[in-house]
Design an enzyme around this catalytic site. Sequence first.
Site, PDB file in Angstrom:
ATOM      1  CG  HIS A 133     -43.175  51.098 -99.729  1.00 16.34           C
ATOM      2  ND1 HIS A 133     -42.445  51.521-100.807  1.00 16.34           N
ATOM      3  CD2 HIS A 133     -42.641  51.704 -98.644  1.00 16.34           C
ATOM      4  CE1 HIS A 133     -41.509  52.357-100.387  1.00 16.34           C
ATOM      5  NE2 HIS A 133     -41.603  52.483 -99.084  1.00 16.34           N
ATOM      6  CG  ASP A 151     -42.988  53.028 -90.834  1.00 15.43           C
ATOM      7  OD1 ASP A 151     -41.904  53.200 -90.251  1.00 15.43           O
ATOM      8  OD2 ASP A 151     -43.368  53.710 -91.796  1.00 15.43           O
TER       9      ASP A 151
HETATM   10  N1  CMC Z   1     -54.574  49.619 -96.209  1.00 12.78           N
HETATM   11  C1  CMC Z   1     -55.601  49.428 -97.060  1.00 12.78           C
HETATM   12  N2  CMC Z   1     -55.581  49.682 -98.373  1.00 12.78           N
HETATM   13  C2  CMC Z   1     -54.444  50.183 -98.875  1.00 12.78           C
HETATM   14  C3  CMC Z   1     -53.306  50.420 -98.061  1.00 12.78           C
HETATM   15  C4  CMC Z   1     -53.399  50.113 -96.679  1.00 12.78           C
HETATM   16  N3  CMC Z   1     -52.358  50.332 -95.878  1.00 12.78           N
HETATM   17  N4  CMC Z   1     -52.303  50.921 -98.809  1.00 12.78           N
HETATM   18  C5  CMC Z   1     -52.770  51.004-100.063  1.00 12.78           C
HETATM   19  N5  CMC Z   1     -54.069  50.555-100.100  1.00 12.78           N
HETATM   20  C6  CMC Z   1     -54.910  50.443-101.302  1.00 12.78           C
HETATM   21  C7  CMC Z   1     -55.422  51.802-101.719  1.00 12.78           C
HETATM   22  O1  CMC Z   1     -56.692  52.059-101.156  1.00 12.78           O
HETATM   23  C8  CMC Z   1     -55.471  51.668-103.219  1.00 12.78           C
HETATM   24  O2  CMC Z   1     -56.639  50.950-103.552  1.00 12.78           O
HETATM   25  P1  CMC Z   1     -57.396  51.250-104.967  1.00 12.78           P
HETATM   26  O3  CMC Z   1     -56.398  50.932-106.038  1.00 12.78           O
HETATM   27  O4  CMC Z   1     -58.565  50.339-104.933  1.00 12.78           O
HETATM   28  O5  CMC Z   1     -57.755  52.702-104.921  1.00 12.78           O
HETATM   29  C9  CMC Z   1     -54.290  50.772-103.552  1.00 12.78           C
HETATM   30  O6  CMC Z   1     -54.059  49.993-102.355  1.00 12.78           O
HETATM   31  C10 CMC Z   1     -53.021  51.533-103.916  1.00 12.78           C
HETATM   32  O7  CMC Z   1     -52.767  52.479-102.878  1.00 12.78           O
HETATM   33  P2  CMC Z   1     -52.250  53.957-103.143  1.00 12.78           P
HETATM   34  O8  CMC Z   1     -52.562  54.798-101.945  1.00 12.78           O
HETATM   35  O9  CMC Z   1     -52.734  54.431-104.469  1.00 12.78           O
HETATM   36  O10 CMC Z   1     -50.693  53.673-103.240  1.00 12.78           O
HETATM   37  P3  CMC Z   1     -49.542  54.703-103.007  1.00 12.78           P
HETATM   38  O11 CMC Z   1     -48.347  54.126-103.644  1.00 12.78           O
HETATM   39  O12 CMC Z   1     -49.950  56.073-103.395  1.00 12.78           O
HETATM   40  O13 CMC Z   1     -49.388  54.722-101.397  1.00 12.78           O
HETATM   41  C11 CMC Z   1     -48.692  54.293 -99.200  1.00 12.78           C
HETATM   42  C12 CMC Z   1     -48.402  54.066-100.682  1.00 12.78           C
HETATM   43  C13 CMC Z   1     -47.478  53.833 -98.368  1.00 12.78           C
HETATM   44  C14 CMC Z   1     -48.878  55.808 -98.910  1.00 12.78           C
HETATM   45  C15 CMC Z   1     -49.951  53.501 -98.805  1.00 12.78           C
HETATM   46  O14 CMC Z   1     -49.753  52.116 -99.011  1.00 12.78           O
HETATM   47  C16 CMC Z   1     -50.379  53.758 -97.362  1.00 12.78           C
HETATM   48  O15 CMC Z   1     -51.084  54.745 -97.081  1.00 12.78           O
HETATM   49  N6  CMC Z   1     -49.954  52.878 -96.391  1.00 12.78           N
HETATM   50  C17 CMC Z   1     -50.204  53.116 -95.004  1.00 12.78           C
HETATM   51  C18 CMC Z   1     -49.206  54.143 -94.477  1.00 12.78           C
HETATM   52  C19 CMC Z   1     -47.819  53.551 -94.307  1.00 12.78           C
HETATM   53  O16 CMC Z   1     -47.646  52.457 -93.770  1.00 12.78           O
HETATM   54  N7  CMC Z   1     -46.802  54.324 -94.728  1.00 12.78           N
HETATM   55  C20 CMC Z   1     -45.386  53.943 -94.535  1.00 12.78           C
HETATM   56  C21 CMC Z   1     -44.669  53.750 -95.824  1.00 12.78           C
HETATM   57  S1  CMC Z   1     -43.052  52.996 -95.560  1.00 12.78           S
HETATM   58  C22 CMC Z   1     -42.127  54.157 -94.729  1.00 12.78           C
HETATM   59  C23 CMC Z   1     -41.951  55.442 -95.456  1.00 12.78           C
HETATM   60  O17 CMC Z   1     -41.666  55.416 -96.666  1.00 12.78           O
HETATM   61  O18 CMC Z   1     -42.023  56.471 -94.818  1.00 12.78           O
END
Ligand code: CMC
Length: 427
Positions: free
Chosen positions: A305, A362
Amino acid sequence: MGDQAKLSAGGADYDYPILKGSVGPDVIDIRKLYGQTGMFTFDPGFTSTASCESALTYIDGDEGVLLHRGYPIGQLAENSSFMEVSHLLLNGELPTKDELEKFEYTISRHTMLHEQLRQFYQGFRRDAHPMAIMCGVVGALSAFYHDSTDIADPEHRMISSHRLIAKMPTIAAAAYKYSVGQPMLYPDNNLSYTGNFLRMTFGVPAEEYEVIPEVEKAMDRIFILHADHEQNASTSTVRLAGSSGANPFACIAAGIACLWGPAHGGANEAALNMLKEIGTPDKIPHYIERAKDKNDPFRLMGFGHRVYKNYDPRATVMQSTVREVFDALKVDDPLFETALRLEEIALNDPYFVEKKLFPNVDFYSGIILSAIGFPTTMFTVLFALARTVGWVAQWNEMISDPGQKIGRPRQLYTGPTQRDYVPLDKR
Ligand code: CMC
């Protein structure tokens, strides 16, 4: 004079006020920065930018805390109802008994759709994704309430808010009915907000529908868990759309469009699809390796998140609700065991530990919704239904702010500098 932040840039020093909220990080007020320095700040993704002032919802992502108007989400989920939480978000306080009755009555007076709106559904392919239908139908509501909506009038804003909260279950259930080819049901205002939604979704005109109290309670709790979540992508979309003075129904349709994406509300659908793909616990290590592989686009859906760097408090409630629903419906789903095992393995893996990736709201919701009988395509629709109250409360807060301005971010331009037009035959 309060605390100041100092900035040295281009050989000069500048002071910017530090503003304090009631709780949470202070913010540096840089509103004068461009005028004074000729420079912008650069923060794509808003990772360090507070886009507004708000008194609705507070999140402490490190501690896994979520408060609505000061009340912890766990307490609200355990003790209150979605209608109570809606009143709280919209009006600032939990309702008294009389206020709650009045609020529920008011909402129940707006549950029906204009008959013409029902025809709108026929324009969609019958295999249309229900989120596509939601975007279209909620946007179309603006055509029914445009001239009658003066957004400068707080009473008009409140009526629009009530209409949206009330009509969303009817619109969502109709989207489902359309996809399965069953007749749409009219609302029954003798039922609760959530009971009514369940009946409109799963009932048929040919039979009496009996609301199962445990399922009604679980569904209501799921709505509470999704009611608001401060300045997330869809809420910010609603605020940005609304900042131009646009019609509120159109603004909510914009929020629905944003919510649909798999990184946001679409993650519940993606999480269940992922669990189905993984299938049995023995396959988990393979998928954990894929999630860690930078060259593989696969991510653990329902994990991670932007704000929570701890267990999402909503996921805790979701996890405990799974069993309640299974018991009430006398069902079991082996995917729950797979999910529990996946969580355990991930939470002990250094990759997830170091990056502070925990289950989010989720991760477990899909298992519950699937047990209740919803197809995966409806999951994000339910999220939209519940988040509508957050969207309208945030929209109201924004419009009533006397300092409100149209949202207009700036950019770091990296395209070509000025050049002369070249006629077609010379290119
Ligand atoms: N599985 C594997 N690696 C992950 C995941 C995951 N679910 N989420 C983040 N990472 C890694 C990502 O690859 C990155 O690694 P690095 O620093 O080495 O590049 C690091 O963790 C930080 O991730 P980010 O994408 O830069 O973080 P963000 O804050 O931009 O993204 C997120 C947050 C929710 C989009 C992301 O964690 C994600 O894609 N999760 C899966 C989708 C999900 O479950 N979304 C629901 C969010 S809660 C409900 C809502 O708000 O709608």
